[in-house]
Scaffold this motif. Structure first.
Motif, mmCIF file in Angstrom:
data_model
loop_
_atom_site.group_PDB
_atom_site.id
_atom_site.type_symbol
_atom_site.label_atom_id
_atom_site.label_comp_id
_atom_site.label_asym_id
_atom_site.label_seq_id
_atom_site.Cartn_x
_atom_site.Cartn_y
_atom_site.Cartn_z
ATOM 1 N N ARG A 46 0.811 -1.211 0.000
ATOM 2 C CA ARG A 46 0.000 0.000 0.000
ATOM 3 C C ARG A 46 0.850 1.269 0.000
ATOM 4 N NH1 ARG A 46 -3.709 -1.347 3.467
ATOM 5 N NH2 ARG A 46 -4.494 0.717 4.006
ATOM 6 N N ASP A 47 2.103 1.181 0.506
ATOM 7 C CA ASP A 47 2.982 2.344 0.578
ATOM 8 C C ASP A 47 4.075 2.316 -0.485
ATOM 9 O OD1 ASP A 47 1.632 3.394 2.831
ATOM 10 O OD2 ASP A 47 2.727 2.017 4.135
ATOM 11 N N GLY A 48 4.018 1.375 -1.407
ATOM 12 C CA GLY A 48 5.033 1.289 -2.448
ATOM 13 C C GLY A 48 6.225 0.430 -2.084
ATOM 14 N N THR A 49 6.190 -0.225 -0.935
ATOM 15 C CA THR A 49 7.278 -1.123 -0.546
ATOM 16 C C THR A 49 7.209 -2.409 -1.364
ATOM 17 O OG1 THR A 49 7.241 -0.236 1.707
ATOM 18 C CG2 THR A 49 8.307 -2.382 1.391
ATOM 19 N N LEU A 50 8.375 -2.880 -1.797
ATOM 20 C CA LEU A 50 8.430 -4.079 -2.632
ATOM 21 C C LEU A 50 8.024 -5.304 -1.822
ATOM 22 C CD1 LEU A 50 9.243 -5.258 -5.417
ATOM 23 C CD2 LEU A 50 11.527 -5.633 -4.453
ATOM 24 N N LEU A 51 6.999 -6.007 -2.299
ATOM 25 C CA LEU A 51 6.594 -7.281 -1.718
ATOM 26 C C LEU A 51 7.273 -8.443 -2.422
ATOM 27 C CD1 LEU A 51 2.749 -6.635 -1.422
ATOM 28 C CD2 LEU A 51 4.321 -6.906 0.502
ATOM 29 N N ARG A 52 7.262 -8.378 -3.746
ATOM 30 C CA ARG A 52 7.852 -9.468 -4.521
ATOM 31 C C ARG A 52 8.181 -8.961 -5.912
ATOM 32 N NH1 ARG A 52 5.294 -15.409 -6.203
ATOM 33 N NH2 ARG A 52 7.283 -16.378 -6.699
ATOM 34 N N ALA A 53 9.239 -9.496 -6.493
ATOM 35 C CA ALA A 53 9.608 -9.184 -7.871
ATOM 36 C C ALA A 53 9.831 -10.488 -8.623
ATOM 37 C CB ALA A 53 10.872 -8.326 -7.912
ATOM 38 N N TYR A 54 9.750 -10.405 -9.938
ATOM 39 C CA TYR A 54 9.935 -11.578 -10.799
ATOM 40 C C TYR A 54 11.082 -11.290 -11.765
ATOM 41 C CZ TYR A 54 5.338 -13.029 -9.094
ATOM 42 O OH TYR A 54 4.289 -13.404 -8.298
#
Length: 680
Positions: A46-54
């Motif tokens: 919700r704040d733009g923090t990275l949760l996951r990338a591919y």
């Protein structure tokens, strides 16, 4: 060879300067490589923090970044070390080339390079080497063309996204996350210097494999910058003492199941913004793993946390981890159909309260009963006799719940489950009384929706996990406001573990037939938490009970949201709070479907307003007209008492708000009549 090559370059530059028109045409005819850089698909909170990338198609980590999201100190170091005239030249730096050529001619070998950042971008775009002069000339031509077609900021962006940093890491943002565990907005001088040094020889300088080489390369950057005045000497000395990272840090991989759902939902999107809270998600994932310690290799857990005031999902855990093969971690148990056990009982009681069938203090008899051959028993095989509805729900007694479902009708229960946003599945398609005790399939997200609606005063709460998407407008009520509060008030009285303060969280546990599923679902004044534990393949878990297995995990999840739960809402003004003796006689003891819904001979009749009428609201009130029956009468609106002790056949009541309203009249002998109207 070196001398001849350098002389050739200088001659080319000199000739180009003399034949400007020809050089311009040569540059304009340059066939540029594709400038689009494929970057990793990202899932953000919700704040733009990275949760996951591919990773991108070739298996590389390449996270998009722009100069304005990079530490200015790093950019100053990069330009000062690699290309100090970057903002003044047009792709190649004649002064740097002349210096490099002079040094090479004097010493007989290449001492320093002359590649500009733009030339390095040209090499990265074409994946060309640096050792052949033909390649160098091509890079110069592409660099000159890039400078004509792009801004300096665009060229710098290409470098920041394509520079190699060792292994399958490309681009500054992936590098700082991988080597320092932080985005590139704020870097120490030592970190920035290492990021400047790595792309020159990313494999031989990898800190995890060649830490001494990486330290020397970093020191070379710091020494040169200090000598040129680009970096204060004391800062350079302090940076030299900072340790070199010895291991690569894995990029965030939070909420893997929900992230995959987001990609399937919008496969063409490069960035997915979710409503999750990254910090809470990480904490709940850690809780999920800890909850399975010493619980057997095949047990799994799933959790959903949402803000029931907005419907935003704040954390979603589908399993203890994708790599947990024995636990079938690849299965997202937040959306798997399972038997809910006793967790639907609060809705059953709420419907009975809302229809005027019962009150929390109404007496109901818990005794062996057969319903056309269906004879359910309680979980412990015992019967309690006369108990209040409140106590029956607190103890999760089976017989009272089935009796109420028989009075309401199983189809009615299914309708209100769907109103909550659930998609229940019944074996055979036709619901029977067994649905009251979990004889149907629902998901963990479904149960979170149901309890969110109860917490929200009976109004459905469309849960959503994609930020920015407008959730659908809530539909028809799941429960009347008063009935929802009455259910919540009972649930917060459910006994809690010894280390949990009582009456702060309204919750219900459940255990499905054969101990296959253990549930705990609860809410405070702001959040709803739903927990499932069991085996994904549906095999029994001997001795597993929702109260012992799932409830402690649920309470710990609430503690991780905030130390003190948000207070539950106060009772609505129309709530009848009374002891059993103070209730109207018809509500003192539950009498079943026939006594409440069937108008017996001589029973009361509501003759106005007629059933199904549509009336305009009148501030003066609404007149109800009765006939027959034995006074005194009790009048209810949507299950909430309006008038008690009535002995006349006509009464004026306050006009309810717009919408549908059901009026019920109960006479002294418990006989009833009702009418449902719509007020505009």
């Amino acid at each position: 060879m070196i001398r001849r090559g350098l002389i050739l370059v200088l001659a080319l530059l000199w000739g180009g300067a003399l034949a400007r028109d020809g050089l311009d045409a040569w540059i304009d005819r340059t066939d540029l490589p594709p400038l689009d850089t494929e970057t990793s698909v990202e899932v953000l909170d919700r704040d733009g923090t990275l949760l996951r990338a591919y990773t991108v198609a070739d298996g590389r980590w390449r996270l998009a970044v722009t100069p304005d999201a990079v530490d200015p100190g790093y950019l100053e170091m990069l330009i000062a070390y690699e290309d100090k005239r970057f903002y003044r030249h047009h792709g190649i730096d004649p002064l740097a080339m002349a210096r490099a050529a002079g040094q090479a001619l004097r010493r007989g070998q290449v001492v320093s390079g002359a590649s500009t950042l733009t030339m390095q971008v040209a090499r990265l775009l074409e994946d060309s080497g640096t050792g052949r002069w033909q390649g160098k000339l091509r890079q110069m031509r592409v660099a000159l063309a890039l400078e004509r077609r792009l801004t300096k900021a665009q060229i710098l962006t290409l470098y920041l996204n394509r520079a190699p940093f060792g292994g399958n890491v490309e681009g500054l943002r992936a590098a700082t996350l991988g080597w320092f565990g932080k985005p590139p907005q704020r870097l120490t001088a030592a970190q920035a210097a290492l990021m400047v040094a790595l792309p020159q020889s990313p494999e031989t300088r990898r800190p995890d494999r060649h830490p001494d080489v990486a330290r020397i390369a970093r020191a070379r950057v710091l020494d040169r910058l200090s000598a040129s005045g680009a970096l204060a000497a004391d800062r350079a000395q302090a940076a030299l003492r900072e340790p070199i990272p010895r291991d690569r840090i894995a990029l965030p991989a939070l909420a893997p199941h929900l992230a995959d759902r987001a990609l399937r939902d919008k496969p063409d999107a490069g960035t997915h913004h979710l409503t999750l809270d990254a910090g809470l998600q990480a904490g709940i994932e850690a809780l999920a793993s800890a909850a399975l310690n010493d619980r057997g290799a095949e047990l799994s857990v799933a959790m959903v946390i949402a803000d029931h005031r907005t419907g935003a999902v704040l954390a979603s855990v589908g399993s203890p981890g994708l790599g947990a093969e024995a636990r079938q971690g690849y299965v997202d148990m937040t959306v798997a159909l399972r038997s809910p056990g006793s967790t639907l009982k609060p809705l059953i009681y709420g419907l009975a309260f809302g229809d005027g069938l019962a009150h929390p203090e109404t007496i109901i008899t818990d005794r062996p009963t057969s319903f056309g051959g269906y004879a359910p028993g309680n979980f412990d095989g015992q019967f309690r006799g006369d108990v209040t509805m409140r106590r029956a729900l607190e103890l999760s007694l089976n017989l009272p719940a089935v009796v109420l479902t028989d009075a309401l009708g199983p189809a009615r229960l299914m309708t209100h489950l769907r109103r909550a946003g659930m998609v229940p599945e019944v074996p055979g398609g036709k619901p029977g009384l067994a649905v009251a005790l979990g004889g149907l399939g629902v998901t963990l997200e479904d149960l979170a929706r149901l309890y969110a609606a109860i917490a929200n005063g009976g109004q459905p709460v469309p849960l959503h996990w994609r930020a920015g998407d407008l959730p659908p407008a809530p539909g028809a009520r799941v429960l009347p406001d008063v009935a929802a509060w009455q259910v919540a008030d009972i649930l917060r009285g459910t006994p809690t573990p010894a280390n949990v303060a009582p009456r702060r969280i309204a919750f219900k546990t459940g255990t499905s037939y054969g101990h296959r599923d253990a549930w705990a679902v609860g809410f405070d004044g702001a959040h709803v938490v739903a927990v499932w534990m069991g085996r994904p393949d549906g095999t029994p878990v001997p001795g597993a009970f929702g109260g012992e297995l799932a409830a402690p995990v649920m309470f710990e999840a609430f503690a991780r949201i905030k130390p003190t739960p948000t207070p539950l809402r106060p009772p609505p003004p129309a709530t009848l709070i009374a002891s059993n003796a103070e209730l109207p006689q018809p509500l003192q003891r539950f009498r079943g479907r026939d006594a409440v819904f069937a108008r017996q001979q001589g029973g009361p009749d509501l003759i106005f307003p007629p059933n199904g009428a549509e009336l305009e609201r009148d501030a003066a009130g609404l007149v109800l007209k009765l006939r027959d029956g034995t006074p005194p009468y009790t009048v209810l609106a949507n299950g909430a008492p309006l008038v008690t002790g009535l002995r006349r056949f006509e009464v004026q009541v306050p006009t309810p708000g717009p919408g549908f309203v059901t009026f019920t009249v109960i006479d002294a002998k418990g006989r009833t009549a009702e009418t449902a109207i719509r007020l505009n």
